[in-house]
Motif scaffolding. Structure first.
Motif, PDB file in Angstrom:
ATOM      1  N   GLY A 527       0.855  -1.182   0.000  1.00 24.87           N
ATOM      2  CA  GLY A 527       0.000   0.000   0.000  1.00 24.87           C
ATOM      3  C   GLY A 527       0.891   1.231   0.000  1.00 24.87           C
ATOM      4  O   GLY A 527       1.562   1.512   0.991  1.00 24.87           O
ATOM      5  N   ASP A 529       1.477   5.259  -0.275  1.00 26.31           N
ATOM      6  CA  ASP A 529       0.795   6.536  -0.084  1.00 26.31           C
ATOM      7  C   ASP A 529       1.457   7.615  -0.917  1.00 26.31           C
ATOM      8  O   ASP A 529       2.689   7.773  -0.882  1.00 26.31           O
ATOM      9  N   GLU A 542       4.891   7.509   1.580  1.00 26.21           N
ATOM     10  CA  GLU A 542       5.184   6.409   2.510  1.00 26.21           C
ATOM     11  C   GLU A 542       4.951   5.078   1.814  1.00 26.21           C
ATOM     12  O   GLU A 542       4.077   4.962   0.953  1.00 26.21           O
ATOM     13  N   ASP A 543       5.739   4.065   2.204  1.00 23.62           N
ATOM     14  CA  ASP A 543       5.553   2.691   1.732  1.00 23.62           C
ATOM     15  C   ASP A 543       5.000   1.858   2.879  1.00 23.62           C
ATOM     16  O   ASP A 543       5.529   1.910   4.000  1.00 23.62           O
ATOM     17  N   ASN A 544       3.968   1.070   2.617  1.00 23.51           N
ATOM     18  CA  ASN A 544       3.378   0.178   3.621  1.00 23.51           C
ATOM     19  C   ASN A 544       3.446  -1.248   3.090  1.00 23.51           C
ATOM     20  O   ASN A 544       2.720  -1.593   2.156  1.00 23.51           O
ATOM     21  N   PRO A 548      -0.903  -3.529   4.946  1.00 26.69           N
ATOM     22  CA  PRO A 548      -1.584  -2.298   4.526  1.00 26.69           C
ATOM     23  C   PRO A 548      -3.097  -2.498   4.441  1.00 26.69           C
ATOM     24  O   PRO A 548      -3.573  -3.504   3.930  1.00 26.69           O
ATOM     25  N   ASP A 809      -4.481  12.632   0.461  1.00 24.63           N
ATOM     26  CA  ASP A 809      -3.433  11.814  -0.143  1.00 24.63           C
ATOM     27  C   ASP A 809      -4.110  10.659  -0.866  1.00 24.63           C
ATOM     28  O   ASP A 809      -5.344  10.602  -0.970  1.00 24.63           O
ATOM     29  N   ARG A 811      -3.804   6.355  -1.283  1.00 21.00           N
ATOM     30  CA  ARG A 811      -3.173   5.051  -1.035  1.00 21.00           C
ATOM     31  C   ARG A 811      -3.538   4.127  -2.196  1.00 21.00           C
ATOM     32  O   ARG A 811      -4.719   3.860  -2.450  1.00 21.00           O
ATOM     33  N   THR A 833      -8.600   7.394  -1.425  1.00 21.54           N
ATOM     34  CA  THR A 833      -8.228   8.770  -1.085  1.00 21.54           C
ATOM     35  C   THR A 833      -8.527   8.998   0.386  1.00 21.54           C
ATOM     36  O   THR A 833      -9.641   8.736   0.854  1.00 21.54           O
ATOM     37  N   ARG A 834      -7.514   9.467   1.100  1.00 23.30           N
ATOM     38  CA  ARG A 834      -7.691   9.767   2.519  1.00 23.30           C
ATOM     39  C   ARG A 834      -7.737  11.285   2.692  1.00 23.30           C
ATOM     40  O   ARG A 834      -7.007  12.021   2.045  1.00 23.30           O
ATOM     41  N   ASN A 844      -4.794  10.308   8.492  1.00 16.14           N
ATOM     42  CA  ASN A 844      -5.142   9.015   9.065  1.00 16.14           C
ATOM     43  C   ASN A 844      -6.482   9.065   9.792  1.00 16.14           C
ATOM     44  O   ASN A 844      -6.765  10.007  10.528  1.00 16.14           O
TER      45      ASN A 844
END
Length: 858
Positions: A527, A529, A542-544, A548, A809, A811, A833-834, A844
């Motif tokens: 996942g 971001d 960011e990398d998840n 994720p 952002d 994801r 979309t967050r 978050n």
């Protein structure tokens, strides 16, 4: 001759289609059927109850190709006769522009009696359907066939749905015709009878009661025909496109063939709850192909892609015997890809807000041609909805001058028609639907609450998506290579590209990572971001790579938003999400040897209902057709990993890990002993594939993130397609000094932080907060990174009864599948979309953020 061969030979087919007669100047229905019929001859054309309707009847056909040819021929003859009269014909359940004056009933004693007896029901019959006839040799068999095919009728209605508009308004339904039709006393699901005598006795009782005057007034959704030896499908809307009629005819004929063979074999009749069948019909009329449908095998909701796919698969032997399989399969995929005729009408209306455009599209589709969508203006003036909308920086939908950007023009035209009160009602409907479906989440020990979902979808253009797909594919490949390397030969460290301390001190590094086989896919689901600060510049935030979350919320968000605002349809359509669970399951199965017995026994490993994302775990598992298991459900032996259930033990080939690694290590298995070490050994021996793998956290913390561009250069010998946000590792003394000098300009992040916890945004922080983070950096520099302040793009968000810009952002989820010695990367359109709270840039949900449906345009 075998029973199957005889049944196949006997299954001839025919169709009746009803059409609206429309004045080409006003685009309104007009009572000119007598004038039109005077230009036509033969029994293939007939009047209907209303004088604005006309019916065609095909000859009996042996093949779907024959049926198609006759449907096209009859439509062509109608159009040729209508055109010189200034008339057109429309095949659709309803036409948007219609007058109900009640005085335009066709001549004849039967129609006059109906008008007298049924009053307003007759006046409202400005509706059209498509009926399919399939041969059945006798009355008893016809009644049993009706009962056997009845559970699948709502699916056929959904395919045909073409009546969203009624008397100038959007009804919110895909087939409003079905609701009008259901008002007749003998309409709706058929009675559950077993013999022709019972059925005919019921009809006589209805006639004796004065409810109907003749057997032709039995209007059940499927019925033994009143005048020919067939079973007649009556539930469907008239379809603008012939292809949809042919698809429905092919499916119905195959259903009849299967039912007739079941009758011949003495198979028991299905038990169907009449009220559930009515509910399933209502749901199909409401949803069309754009919302979930009721699974005829139970009462659960199911996406149309899965439901229709399963129906075609189950009918394959019968379709093949009839020579129809390839054609029906292709047409079913076409229908799912294009969506219902109702959705296409809404898309056309959304361009200019003109119902005459909808009628023009229906006229063209009925004759097998299409009109290109009118181009939206390059700039759409700001509607009143944006009167107090203040753009600061880059907004994805609204320009600095306050004008709506081109790709959002259709959306704001729709929203303006809805108005604030309409949007409030849609938001209320959205929350009601969320509660009904249990779309919730939990933060820490708080009670469950609704997943915060905004009404307005975010649009990602096809060009943007192509660039993101290429960049994320590159990034995931490099991260996979890094994980294999650092748990193996550590070449990237030996060559001085990444400092040893970055790996050795990483919070996510664990000795368990060495238990993963060398050829295993470590990152099955990533996942990633992303943010952007201008239209043409995306950056990875960011990398998840551990567990994720968000994929299922993306899938469900699409369903919820379409249910709350059914008329919100983009003009070019969006990439569908229904196929995502299948792609996820395929990626998981690629990790195991498919020649091994039981290779497809896969489960999703969860902490259970205590997990804040359990809704997602359950939805993904259900859509993939796999069980959700907890450590307590598992037994690990030298022979493998087993699921312990009421039916005994099932050996599992793969586990999709959605539980935290440390929690898994500390959990007890079915034998009440710690399961973690035993599971790790099973992974090492190849007895089970664990996806995502142990130890992935070494590659996704905020310090390792700073070196991903170097990984891309090192492992792939490529230039990074997507930028990182400029990042300064505080473990480096020179960078640390710079960070401490610029605390009021930078964003400070703990390396092991997650969910937005511990982040300090320098420009927004107090002096005390900056002093405290400076002390923490000096005490443990390896645990901190700093990043340049990035102005996140904003997007209109409906909150407290108005629109306001909120930072967003994105994801995006990427799957990796094992292919030989390498991997394939599949970037999914199920992006989430967050949305940050007001005056914040932290998106978050655990920090008050929300989410949006994300529409990737085709």
């Amino acid at each position: 001759m075998s029973t199957a061969a005889r049944v196949t030979r006997e299954l001839q087919i025919g169709a009746e289609e009803e059409f609206h007669v429309v004045d080409l100047e006003s685009r309104r229905t007009t009572p000119e059927v007598d004038t039109l019929l005077s230009q036509l001859d033969g029994e293939e054309f007939a009047p209907e109850l209303q004088r604005s309707l006309v019916e065609t009847n095909t000859p009996v056909c042996d093949t779907l190709d024959d049926l198609r040819a006759h449907l096209q021929r009859l439509r062509g003859r109608l159009a040729s006769a209508a055109g010189p009269l200034g008339l057109g014909v429309v095949a659709a359940g309803t036409v948007p522009l219609v007058d109900l004056d009640g005085g335009d009933i066709s001549a004849g004693a039967r129609f006059a009696h109906m008008q007298h007896e049924y009053q307003v029901l007759v006046n409202e019959q400005h509706i059209c359907g498509a009926q399919i006839h399939v041969d059945v040799p006798d009355r008893d068999e016809a009644v049993q066939v009706v009962r056997r095919v009845a559970p699948h009728l709502p699916t056929l209605l959904a395919i045909s749905a073409s009546s969203p508009y009624w008397r100038g308004s959007d009804t919110g339904y895909a087939s409003y015709r079905d609701l009008i039709w259901a008002r007749w006393p003998t309409a709706g699901p058929p009675p559950m009878m077993e013999t022709g005598a019972d059925y005919d006795g019921m009809i006589q009782d209805l006639i004796d009661s004065g409810t109907i005057s003749d057997p032709g007034m039995v209007y059940f959704d499927v019925r033994p025909s009143a005048h020919v030896p067939t079973v007649e499908l009556r539930i469907c809307d008239a379809c603008p496109e012939v292809d949809f009629v042919v698809l429905i005819a092919g499916l119905f004929r195959a259903l009849v063939r299967r039912a007739r063979l079941e009758c011949a074999q003495g198979a028991p009749l299905p038990e169907i709850r009449h009220e559930l069948l009515r509910a399933a019909t209502w749901r199909a009329a409401r949803s069309g192909l754009e919302g979930d449908l009721v699974n005829p095998a139970g009462s659960a909701l199911m996406s149309p892609v899965l439901l229709i796919g399963q129906l075609v698969d189950s009918l394959r032997p019968h379709l093949e015997a009839l020579g129809d399989f390839e054609q029906v399969l292709e047409l079913s995929q076409m229908a799912l890809g294009r969506g219902s005729a109702a959705a296409r009408q809404r898309r056309r209306f959304g361009l200019r807000g003109e119902l005459t455009d909808v009628v023009d599209g229906l006229l063209a589709a009925t004759q097998g041609s299409s009109l290109p969508f009118d181009k939206a203006p390059s700039i759409v003036r700001a509607p009143k909805l944006l009167d107090d909308y203040e753009v600061a920086g880059f907004d994805e939908a609204v320009s600095e001058e306050g004008n709506v950007l081109p790709q959002y023009g259709w959306m704001f035209r729709t929203l303006s028609r809805m108005g604030i009160n309409g949007m409030k009602a849609a938001e209320k409907a959205l929350h009601t639907e969320q509660r009904a479906r249990g779309v919730t989440f939990r933060v820490d020990d708080e009670p469950e609450r609704l997943f915060p979902l905004d009404l307005l979808p975010r649009i990602i253009t096809a060009d943007d998506w192509a660039g993101l797909t290429a960049g994320l594919t590159q990034r995931v490949r490099a991260l996979e290579a890094f994980l294999r390397d650092v748990y193996g030969e550590r070449h990237i460290i030996a060559d001085g590209v990444v400092p040893a301390s970055v790996v050795d001190d990483a919070p996510g590094r664990t000795h368990l990572g060495k238990l993963v086989p060398d050829d295993a896919v470590r990152i099955a689901v990533a996942g990633i971001d992303l943010v952007r600060d201008r239209p043409d510049h995306w950056m990875v935030l960011e990398d998840n790579l551990r567990v994720p979350s968000g994929m299922a919320y993306s899938i469900m968000s699409r369903r919820l938003i379409r249910s709350a605002m059914p008329d919100l349809e983009p003009p070019t359509g969006v990439v569908p999400l229904e196929d995502v669970p299948r792609r996820l399951r395929s990626a998981l199965l690629s990790a195991v040897d498919q020649d091994r017995a039981g290779y497809d026994e896969v489960a999703l490993l969860s902490a259970g209902t205590v997990d804040s994302a359990f809704f997602e775990h359950k939805l993904l598992a259900d859509r993939m057709g796999v069980p959700v298991v907890t450590p307590r459900d598992l037994q690990v032996t030298d022979d493998g990993v087993f699921l312990i259930g009421e039916g005994g033990r099932t050996r599992l080939s793969a586990l999709y890990r959605r539980i935290d690694e440390l929690e898994l290590m500390e959990s007890a298995g079915a034998d009440l002993r710690p399961i973690g070490r035993a599971l790790g050994n099973a992974v090492r021996r190849g007895n089970v594939a664990l996806l995502n793998g142990f130890g992935n956290g070494v590659a996704d913390d905020k310090l390792t993130y700073a070196y991903v561009p170097e990984m891309i250069h090192y492992y792939l010998d490529e230039k990074p397609i997507l930028d990182n946000v400029p990042t300064y590792p505080c473990v480096d003394s020179e960078r640390r000094a710079e960070v401490l000098d610029r605390l009021d300009e930078l964003v400070l992040k703990p390396v092991n932080g997650y969910g937005g916890k511990g982040i300090v945004i320098g420009p927004h922080a107090s002096q005390q907060e900056r002093d405290e983070v400076a002390a923490a950096i000096r005490a443990e520099p390896a645990m901190w990174v700093a990043q340049d302040m990035v102005s996140l793009s904003t997007h209109p968000t409906f909150t407290k009864g108005h629109l306001e810009p909120r930072a967003v952002d994105l994801r995006v989820f990427a799957l990796q599948s094992r292919r030989g010695s390498g991997t394939d990367v599949d970037v999914l359109p199920a992006a989430l979309t967050r949305v940050a709270p007001a005056h914040s840039m932290i998106v978050n949900s655990s920090r008050g953020g929300g989410a949006k449906d994300t529409w990737v345009l085709k």
